[in-house]
Design a protein around this motif. Structure first.
Motif, PDB file in Angstrom:
ATOM      1  N   THR A 120       0.830  -1.208   0.000  1.00 42.65           N
ATOM      2  CA  THR A 120       0.000   0.000   0.000  1.00 42.65           C
ATOM      3  C   THR A 120       0.864   1.258   0.000  1.00 42.65           C
ATOM      4  N   ARG A 121       0.195   2.395  -0.132  1.00 39.63           N
ATOM      5  CA  ARG A 121       0.930   3.662  -0.040  1.00 39.63           C
ATOM      6  C   ARG A 121       1.551   3.805   1.351  1.00 39.63           C
ATOM      7  N   ALA A 122       0.848   3.382   2.392  1.00 43.54           N
ATOM      8  CA  ALA A 122       1.406   3.453   3.746  1.00 43.54           C
ATOM      9  C   ALA A 122       2.674   2.616   3.865  1.00 43.54           C
ATOM     10  N   GLY A 123       2.751   1.539   3.108  1.00 42.16           N
ATOM     11  CA  GLY A 123       3.949   0.702   3.086  1.00 42.16           C
ATOM     12  C   GLY A 123       4.948   1.126   2.029  1.00 42.16           C
ATOM     13  N   ARG A 124       4.748   2.376   1.539  1.00 41.18           N
ATOM     14  CA  ARG A 124       5.627   2.942   0.507  1.00 41.18           C
ATOM     15  C   ARG A 124       5.695   2.038  -0.715  1.00 41.18           C
ATOM     16  N   HIS A 125       4.483   1.524  -1.053  1.00 44.80           N
ATOM     17  CA  HIS A 125       4.295   0.706  -2.256  1.00 44.80           C
ATOM     18  C   HIS A 125       5.217  -0.498  -2.281  1.00 44.80           C
ATOM     19  N   GLY A 126       5.418  -1.088  -1.112  1.00 41.71           N
ATOM     20  CA  GLY A 126       6.199  -2.304  -1.022  1.00 41.71           C
ATOM     21  C   GLY A 126       7.680  -2.097  -0.812  1.00 41.71           C
ATOM     22  N   THR A 127       8.116  -0.847  -0.683  1.00 41.48           N
ATOM     23  CA  THR A 127       9.550  -0.593  -0.511  1.00 41.48           C
ATOM     24  C   THR A 127       9.959  -0.545   0.957  1.00 41.48           C
ATOM     25  N   SER A 128       8.991  -0.444   1.873  1.00 41.89           N
ATOM     26  CA  SER A 128       9.310  -0.526   3.305  1.00 41.89           C
ATOM     27  C   SER A 128       9.467  -1.983   3.709  1.00 41.89           C
ATOM     28  N   SER A 129      10.375  -2.237   4.612  1.00 40.19           N
ATOM     29  CA  SER A 129      10.452  -3.588   5.158  1.00 40.19           C
ATOM     30  C   SER A 129       9.252  -3.801   6.076  1.00 40.19           C
ATOM     31  N   LEU A 130       8.881  -5.046   6.238  1.00 38.03           N
ATOM     32  CA  LEU A 130       7.749  -5.363   7.105  1.00 38.03           C
ATOM     33  C   LEU A 130       7.993  -4.853   8.523  1.00 38.03           C
ATOM     34  N   ALA A 131       9.209  -5.047   9.014  1.00 29.60           N
ATOM     35  CA  ALA A 131       9.525  -4.632  10.384  1.00 29.60           C
ATOM     36  C   ALA A 131       9.415  -3.119  10.530  1.00 29.60           C
ATOM     37  N   ASP A 132       9.936  -2.377   9.566  1.00 30.24           N
ATOM     38  CA  ASP A 132       9.872  -0.913   9.637  1.00 30.24           C
ATOM     39  C   ASP A 132       8.439  -0.418   9.575  1.00 30.24           C
ATOM     40  N   HIS A 133       7.660  -1.015   8.687  1.00 30.79           N
ATOM     41  CA  HIS A 133       6.264  -0.593   8.542  1.00 30.79           C
ATOM     42  C   HIS A 133       5.481  -0.838   9.828  1.00 30.79           C
ATOM     43  N   LEU A 134       5.637  -2.003  10.417  1.00 26.25           N
ATOM     44  CA  LEU A 134       4.921  -2.320  11.652  1.00 26.25           C
ATOM     45  C   LEU A 134       5.360  -1.416  12.801  1.00 26.25           C
ATOM     46  N   ALA A 135       6.649  -1.162  12.892  1.00 25.32           N
ATOM     47  CA  ALA A 135       7.155  -0.314  13.975  1.00 25.32           C
ATOM     48  C   ALA A 135       6.654   1.115  13.813  1.00 25.32           C
ATOM     49  N   ARG A 136       6.679   1.622  12.595  1.00 24.56           N
ATOM     50  CA  ARG A 136       6.224   2.996  12.359  1.00 24.56           C
ATOM     51  C   ARG A 136       4.735   3.134  12.650  1.00 24.56           C
ATOM     52  N   ALA A 137       3.944   2.154  12.231  1.00 23.87           N
ATOM     53  CA  ALA A 137       2.502   2.202  12.474  1.00 23.87           C
ATOM     54  C   ALA A 137       2.197   2.167  13.969  1.00 23.87           C
ATOM     55  N   ALA A 138       2.893   1.298  14.711  1.00 23.79           N
ATOM     56  CA  ALA A 138       2.661   1.203  16.158  1.00 23.79           C
ATOM     57  C   ALA A 138       3.056   2.484  16.863  1.00 23.79           C
ATOM     58  N   ARG A 139       4.110   3.114  16.373  1.00 28.04           N
ATOM     59  CA  ARG A 139       4.667   4.306  17.021  1.00 28.04           C
ATOM     60  C   ARG A 139       3.882   5.573  16.686  1.00 28.04           C
ATOM     61  N   GLU A 140       3.360   5.662  15.456  1.00 26.32           N
ATOM     62  CA  GLU A 140       2.881   6.951  14.968  1.00 26.32           C
ATOM     63  C   GLU A 140       1.378   7.044  14.708  1.00 26.32           C
ATOM     64  N   THR A 141       0.668   5.935  14.647  1.00 28.03           N
ATOM     65  CA  THR A 141      -0.757   5.989  14.299  1.00 28.03           C
ATOM     66  C   THR A 141      -1.566   6.682  15.395  1.00 28.03           C
ATOM     67  N   VAL A 142      -2.301   7.705  15.008  1.00 28.12           N
ATOM     68  CA  VAL A 142      -3.108   8.508  15.935  1.00 28.12           C
ATOM     69  C   VAL A 142      -4.555   8.029  15.909  1.00 28.12           C
ATOM     70  N   VAL A 143      -5.151   7.918  17.086  1.00 26.83           N
ATOM     71  CA  VAL A 143      -6.578   7.600  17.186  1.00 26.83           C
ATOM     72  C   VAL A 143      -7.258   8.692  18.013  1.00 26.83           C
ATOM     73  N   VAL A 144      -8.168   9.399  17.367  1.00 29.83           N
ATOM     74  CA  VAL A 144      -8.971  10.427  18.036  1.00 29.83           C
ATOM     75  C   VAL A 144     -10.420   9.940  18.032  1.00 29.83           C
ATOM     76  N   VAL A 145     -11.073   9.981  19.178  1.00 27.45           N
ATOM     77  CA  VAL A 145     -12.478   9.585  19.249  1.00 27.45           C
ATOM     78  C   VAL A 145     -13.320  10.808  19.598  1.00 27.45           C
ATOM     79  N   GLN A 146     -14.536  10.810  19.094  1.00 26.80           N
ATOM     80  CA  GLN A 146     -15.423  11.948  19.351  1.00 26.80           C
ATOM     81  C   GLN A 146     -16.454  11.615  20.423  1.00 26.80           C
ATOM     82  N   ALA A 147     -16.566  12.508  21.394  1.00 26.15           N
ATOM     83  CA  ALA A 147     -17.599  12.438  22.420  1.00 26.15           C
ATOM     84  C   ALA A 147     -18.688  13.415  22.011  1.00 26.15           C
ATOM     85  N   GLU A 148     -19.831  12.883  21.606  1.00 22.83           N
ATOM     86  CA  GLU A 148     -20.852  13.771  21.047  1.00 22.83           C
ATOM     87  C   GLU A 148     -22.280  13.278  21.281  1.00 22.83           C
ATOM     88  N   ASP A 149     -22.470  12.558  22.388  1.00 28.48           N
ATOM     89  CA  ASP A 149     -23.830  12.191  22.761  1.00 28.48           C
ATOM     90  C   ASP A 149     -23.902  11.931  24.272  1.00 28.48           C
TER      91      ASP A 149
END
Length: 251
Positions: A120-149
């Motif tokens: 995928t594009r997140a995996g730099r179209h296959g040019t990222s190593s599996l280990a680098d991709h997994l580490a970057r995703a674990a380290r950098e992925t942001v999750v924002v949740v909305q409180a609206e009810d």
């Protein structure tokens, strides 16, 4: 330093909500010095290819792009994260179980259930190593949740305490609607609900309070209450500016 790290460290962060399809608006946010863009696909077009182009524009201007997904379906999160989004914003998270589900959709095992592909594009179209991709995703992925009810107000402390929930965004319009006072942001019940969410997030040290702000004065007021992540609506700024021009010309 990643957006997620800055969020965790309590940096003052300013994001621009973009609802209209405009790659240029994303680039402009980066050139102006915003810290991130929030691309809205809940109340705006959500074509996957266009979302990817907007994220690509963010990369060109060196600004991370979060995407507000249209639903809590894990597939929605998967598509935007595979496109290279820095993270997801999930609407209508009413309890801790929904917050946990949002985190699981965004993260790979063992923390979550996100499906893996490095082509995928997140995996730099296959040019990222599996280990680098997994580490970057674990380290950098942001999750924002909305409180609206009402339910999210009742369970706000548990929502904010869910591991890997990086921010809770108070959704003022839907919250006021669910409380039966649509648009009345001075109503005592609405103000009490906001105060409860604010306190709960403030007691969750790993979680940032995210709010809408119309300008520097409102940012200052919210900073005093513990908010660190602020959102400006592109549409509102444009409408306000154009209306001033029209009113000035028409007299």
């Amino acid at each position: 330093m990643s957006l997620r790290t800055r969020m965790a460290e309590g940096d003052l962060l300013l994001g621009l909500i973009v609802k209209v399809p405009s790659h240029a608006a994303v680039e402009l946010a980066g050139h102006l010095g915003f810290d991130f863009v929030l691309l809205d696909t809940e109340h705006a077009p959500a074509d996957t290819v266009e979302v990817e182009h907007h994220i690509r524009a963010g990369d060109a201007a060196r600004i991370p792009v979060l995407v507000r997904v249209a639903s809590r379906d894990p597939a929605a999160a998967l598509h935007v994260l595979d496109a290279g989004a820095a993270g997801i914003v999930v609407p209508h998270v009413s309890d801790a179980a929904a917050a946990e589900a949002a985190v699981c959709a965004a993260h790979y095992p063992p923390r979550g259930t996100r499906s893996l592909a490095v082509s995928t594009r997140a995996g730099r179209h296959g040019t990222s190593s599996l280990a680098d991709h997994l580490a970057r995703a674990a380290r950098e992925t942001v999750v924002v949740v909305q409180a609206e009810d009402r339910s999210s107000v009742a369970d706000c402390a548990a929502i904010a305490a869910v591991e890997n929930v990086d921010a809770v965004w108070i959704g003022p319009t839907d919250l006021s609607l669910d409380l039966g006072v649509p648009g009345d942001f001075e109503h005592p019940e609405y103000r009490t609900a906001v105060a409860r969410i604010t306190e709960a997030v403030g007691n969750a040290p790993q979680c940032s309070l995210c709010v809408l702000a119309d300008g520097p004065e409102e940012v200052g007021q919210w900073r005093a209450r513990g908010a660190t992540t602020f959102l400006v609506n592109y549409n509102s700024v444009v409408v306000r500016g154009l209306r001033d021009v029209v009113d000035g010309v028409r007299g």
